[in-house]
Design an enzyme around this catalytic site. Structure first.
Site, short mmCIF file in Angstrom:
data_model
loop_
_atom_site.label_atom_id
_atom_site.label_comp_id
_atom_site.label_asym_id
_atom_site.label_seq_id
_atom_site.Cartn_x
_atom_site.Cartn_y
_atom_site.Cartn_z
N LYS A 1 -5.32 2.34 -1.07
CA LYS A 1 -6.25 3.13 -1.49
C LYS A 1 -6.51 3.21 -3.01
CE LYS A 1 -7.90 6.26 2.08
NZ LYS A 1 -7.47 7.24 3.16
N MET B 1 -2.42 6.21 13.92
CA MET B 1 -3.87 6.74 13.41
C MET B 1 -4.76 7.69 14.13
SD MET B 1 -4.88 2.73 11.99
CE MET B 1 -4.29 2.05 13.63
N ASP C 1 0.76 -1.22 0.04
CA ASP C 1 0.01 0.05 -0.03
C ASP C 1 0.90 1.06 -0.12
OD1 ASP C 1 0.92 0.21 2.78
OD2 ASP C 1 -0.82 -1.40 3.14
N1 SAH Z 1 2.39 -1.24 10.89
C1 SAH Z 1 2.61 0.31 10.77
C2 SAH Z 1 1.46 0.98 11.34
C3 SAH Z 1 0.15 1.16 10.50
S1 SAH Z 1 -1.09 1.94 10.79
C4 SAH Z 1 3.82 0.25 11.54
O1 SAH Z 1 4.09 -0.67 12.23
O2 SAH Z 1 4.29 1.48 11.68
C5 SAH Z 1 -1.13 3.26 10.27
C6 SAH Z 1 -0.49 4.59 11.02
O3 SAH Z 1 1.00 4.39 11.39
C7 SAH Z 1 -0.47 5.94 10.52
O4 SAH Z 1 -1.76 6.38 10.86
C8 SAH Z 1 0.57 6.62 11.44
O5 SAH Z 1 -0.06 6.78 12.70
C9 SAH Z 1 1.46 5.51 11.47
N2 SAH Z 1 2.74 5.65 10.67
C10 SAH Z 1 3.19 4.74 9.85
N3 SAH Z 1 4.16 5.19 9.16
C11 SAH Z 1 4.49 6.51 9.64
C12 SAH Z 1 5.49 7.58 9.15
N4 SAH Z 1 6.54 7.22 8.28
N5 SAH Z 1 5.40 8.69 10.00
C13 SAH Z 1 4.32 8.94 10.87
N6 SAH Z 1 3.29 8.06 11.43
C14 SAH Z 1 3.33 6.82 10.54
#
Ligand code: SAH
Length: 253
Positions: free
Chosen positions: A60, A175, A39
């Site tokens: 998306k 999120m 994604d």
């Molecule tokens: N599996 C991912 C999280 C997925 S949920 C992980 O371990 O990072 C999606 C959320 O992850 C986003 O809404 C945001 O809050 C966060 N996120 C993921 N990558 C990010 C980044 N580079 N900078 C800030 N927030 C991030």
């Protein structure tokens, strides 16, 4: 694509977005894979490393709708049954709010060989990229990772903000851009000090990373003034104040 040999699916975490933060294994698998389902969260730099003919975007869709999880599950099984080596690439770590657990279960139920390749989660790397340690001997001995996606005003909310406020430890909300007003209210209602430092880290480790800081009281207007948008991490707790103390010497991001 190999013909008869059974395929395999690797559930791979990409890290927060900087290609240098891919694991050595993730990088090798991206090179070796026949197909990569991804994604948008791994970020433009990492996605750009994957040859276009190997990429399938299951994030998306054009109309703003998410690709249904059932489609992704079915596609993973189909590709593996055709004998492909498949990488399912997710932002951060695929088992942290990434629905990786659901994909793992679905693949196992269908008898598909599967391997989990951990990635650096944005829940830890996001704060770090802004100079914020998620724990600190002087202020906090616990850290909670929380989804901000649920509406705290709903009775059936699965997140117990009262209990989280009572830990006194760091809260890292994923999120959590849209519902920031609701859960900062919920935390104040639960007795958390309105002056508690809060930081927002948008697109952590991406070339256009943005950081904004305030307190439990001010962070909503800070968010609006700075124009912070998803994906972003919210860090709530004394550790968020560390950024100001180290900023002058902070290098890297
Ligand atoms: N599996 C991912 C999280 C997925 S949920 C992980 O371990 O990072 C999606 C959320 O992850 C986003 O809404 C945001 O809050 C966060 N996120 C993921 N990558 C990010 C980044 N580079 N900078 C800030 N927030 C991030």
């Amino acid at each position: 694509m190999t013909d008869a040999a059974p395929g395999k699916v690797y559930l791979v975490g990409s890290g927060p977005g900087d290609p240098d933060l891919l694991t050595v294994k993730a990088k090798r698998l991206l090179e070796e894979a026949d197909v990569v389902l991804h994604d948008k969260l791994p970020g433009p730099e990492i996605i750009g490393m994957i040859p276009e003919e190997k990429r399938e975007d299951v994030g998306k869709r054009a109309g703003g709708e998410w690709t249904p999880q059932e489609y992704t599950n079915a596609r993973l099984v189909e590709l593996a049954e055709e004998g492909n080596t498949v990488v399912r690439l997710k932002g951060g770590d695929s088992m942290v709010f990434g629905r990786g657990g659901e994909e793992l279960a679905h693949l196992a139920e269908n008898g598909i060989p599967v391997e989990i390749v951990p990635g650096i989660t944005s829940a830890i790397a996001g704060p770090e990229a802004a100079g914020i340690p998620v724990t600190h001997r002087d202020y906090t001995s616990s850290v909670s990772f929380v989804t901000g996606h649920e509406d705290p005003t709903k009775d059936e909310s699965a997140v117990d903000w009262d209990a989280l406020a009572a830990t006194g430890g760091t809260l890292v909300v994923l999120m959590g851009v849209g519902k920031l007003p609701q859960y900062t209210d919920a935390l104040r209602d639960a007795g958390m000090d309105p002056d508690t430092p809060v930081a927002l880290v948008e697109r952590a480790t991406w070339p256009d990373q943005q950081v904004a800081t305030g307190t439990l009281d001010t962070i909503v207007s800070v968010r609006d003034e700075a124009g912070i948008e998803p994906p972003a991490i919210t860090v709530i707790g004394e550790v968020a104040g560390e950024r100001e103390r180290v900023l002058e010497f902070l290098e890297g991001y």
